[in-house]
Motif scaffolding. Structure first.
Motif, mmCIF file in Angstrom:
data_model
loop_
_atom_site.group_PDB
_atom_site.id
_atom_site.type_symbol
_atom_site.label_atom_id
_atom_site.label_comp_id
_atom_site.label_asym_id
_atom_site.label_seq_id
_atom_site.Cartn_x
_atom_site.Cartn_y
_atom_site.Cartn_z
ATOM 1 N N VAL A 1 28.068 15.018 30.558
ATOM 2 C CA VAL A 1 27.422 15.301 29.275
ATOM 3 C C VAL A 1 26.711 14.062 28.753
ATOM 4 N N ASP A 2 27.333 12.906 28.905
ATOM 5 C CA ASP A 2 26.736 11.672 28.407
ATOM 6 C C ASP A 2 25.477 11.315 29.191
ATOM 7 N N GLY A 3 25.501 11.536 30.496
ATOM 8 C CA GLY A 3 24.310 11.262 31.291
ATOM 9 C C GLY A 3 23.159 12.178 30.928
ATOM 10 N N CYS A 4 23.466 13.458 30.673
ATOM 11 C CA CYS A 4 22.418 14.394 30.271
ATOM 12 C C CYS A 4 21.878 14.030 28.887
ATOM 13 N N SER B 1 20.281 -2.953 23.083
ATOM 14 C CA SER B 1 20.215 -1.615 22.508
ATOM 15 C C SER B 1 21.577 -0.947 22.606
ATOM 16 N N CYS B 2 21.673 0.269 22.095
ATOM 17 C CA CYS B 2 22.906 1.035 22.248
ATOM 18 C C CYS B 2 23.244 1.232 23.720
ATOM 19 N N ARG B 3 22.232 1.475 24.517
ATOM 20 C CA ARG B 3 22.461 1.648 25.953
ATOM 21 C C ARG B 3 23.036 0.387 26.566
ATOM 22 N N SER C 1 31.080 5.534 26.276
ATOM 23 C CA SER C 1 30.075 6.585 26.265
ATOM 24 C C SER C 1 28.877 6.173 25.420
ATOM 25 N N LEU C 2 27.669 6.455 25.913
ATOM 26 C CA LEU C 2 26.463 6.137 25.158
ATOM 27 C C LEU C 2 26.440 6.894 23.838
ATOM 28 N N TYR C 3 26.839 8.146 23.853
ATOM 29 C CA TYR C 3 26.829 8.932 22.617
ATOM 30 C C TYR C 3 27.810 8.360 21.602
ATOM 31 N N ALA C 4 29.004 7.978 22.057
ATOM 32 C CA ALA C 4 29.996 7.424 21.145
ATOM 33 C C ALA C 4 29.507 6.117 20.531
ATOM 34 N N VAL C 5 28.889 5.264 21.334
ATOM 35 C CA VAL C 5 28.371 3.999 20.813
ATOM 36 C C VAL C 5 27.232 4.247 19.834
ATOM 37 N N THR C 6 26.353 5.187 20.146
ATOM 38 C CA THR C 6 25.221 5.472 19.264
ATOM 39 C C THR C 6 25.695 6.020 17.923
#
Length: 265
Positions: A83-86, A177-179, A188-193
């Motif tokens: 999900v995070d990659g998508c 960046s967040c990434r 997870s990128l989403y969690a960090v963002t």
């Protein structure tokens, strides 16, 4: 963050995954763009998603302080990574997608089966759109915007504790960046963002201003003698070290030399 066009997620990518689910297709759906990535599909189910925009399964499992609980934990982490990659691909720029054959597995046919069960493409896309919608008004791009500390953020960083926010504050130096931070933290990128959006609202972080590239000077046409550096007489300083030359006669003027007088005895 400006919301990526939803049709990028529901469009070509949705159609290709839907066809793969109906046909129980196996292969790699490569998504071009920034950051782009690969969706590994086995019998119509998305098994893994590899994207340079988000940590993969191994990176999430290698997070410091994490304890693994075996196969069940591996399945949950694999689903989170997919999900995070998508989300990473959809929150960037999508150029298109095309299929590639899956790499041939050596050995017995059962060795080609994935170690974790796949996820339904429809659920994966719905969850991706839900995450995009949740961050639509977060005023930060997970990939483009760089983060820096505010005065309040520096005060929190120097104070006692700050929970999971401290990890982000430590890496926010105006060039990440967040990434970048999610890769460094194996989170997870989403969690960090999501956490970055909250820290922006709390005035702990700020978005670094974009520094424009210096303009490239245009080539000068018709370089003439007027553009060459001029020599200034005496600038070399050679006259200060060498003795002065004797005066030279003007051109066309005879030089008078004294005649030798003969002595008579």
């Amino acid at each position: 963050m400006t919301e990526p066009a939803p049709e990028l997620v529901r469009g070509e990518l949705t159609r290709e995954l839907a066809r793969a689910a109906v046909a129980a297709r196996t292969g790699v759906l490569r998504v071009t763009g920034e950051p782009g990535g690969d969706l590994h599909v086995v019998h119509g189910l998305v098994v893994t998603v590899d994207s340079p925009g988000a940590p993969g399964v191994r990176a999430l499992l290698a997070r410091p302080g994490r304890t693994s609980t075996g196969v069940a934990d591996l399945r949950v982490v694999a689903m989170m990574a997919a999900v995070d990659g998508c989300f990473a691909m959809a929150s960037g720029w999508i150029g298109g997608c095309h299929w590639q054959d899956a790499p041939e597995a050596a050995g017995r046919p059962e060795e080609a089966m994935p170690p974790v069960p796949g996820v339904e493409p429809g659920w994966l896309l719905l969850e991706t759109e839900r995450r995009l919608g949740a961050l639509a008004h977060g005023r930060v791009s997970p990939h483009r915007n760089h983060l820096l500390l505010t005065e309040r953020g520096r005060a929190m960083l120097s104070g006692p504790g700050s929970g999971s926010r401290r990890e982000i504050l430590l890496w926010a130096n105006g060039r990440r960046s967040c990434r970048d931070i999610s890769m460094l933290l194996c989170r997870s990128l989403y969690a960090v963002t999501v956490e970055v959006v909250r820290m922006l609202d709390d005035d702990l972080l700020a978005i670094a201003p974009v520094t424009p590239d210096p303009p490239i000077p245009e080539p000068v046409r018709g370089i003439g003698r007027s553009l060459l550096p001029r020599r200034r007489r005496g600038a070399s300083g050679i006259n200060d070290t060498l003795p002065p030359r004797p005066p030279q006669p003007a051109r066309g003027q005879r030089t008078l030399t004294p005649r030798r007088t003969e002595r008579t005895t």
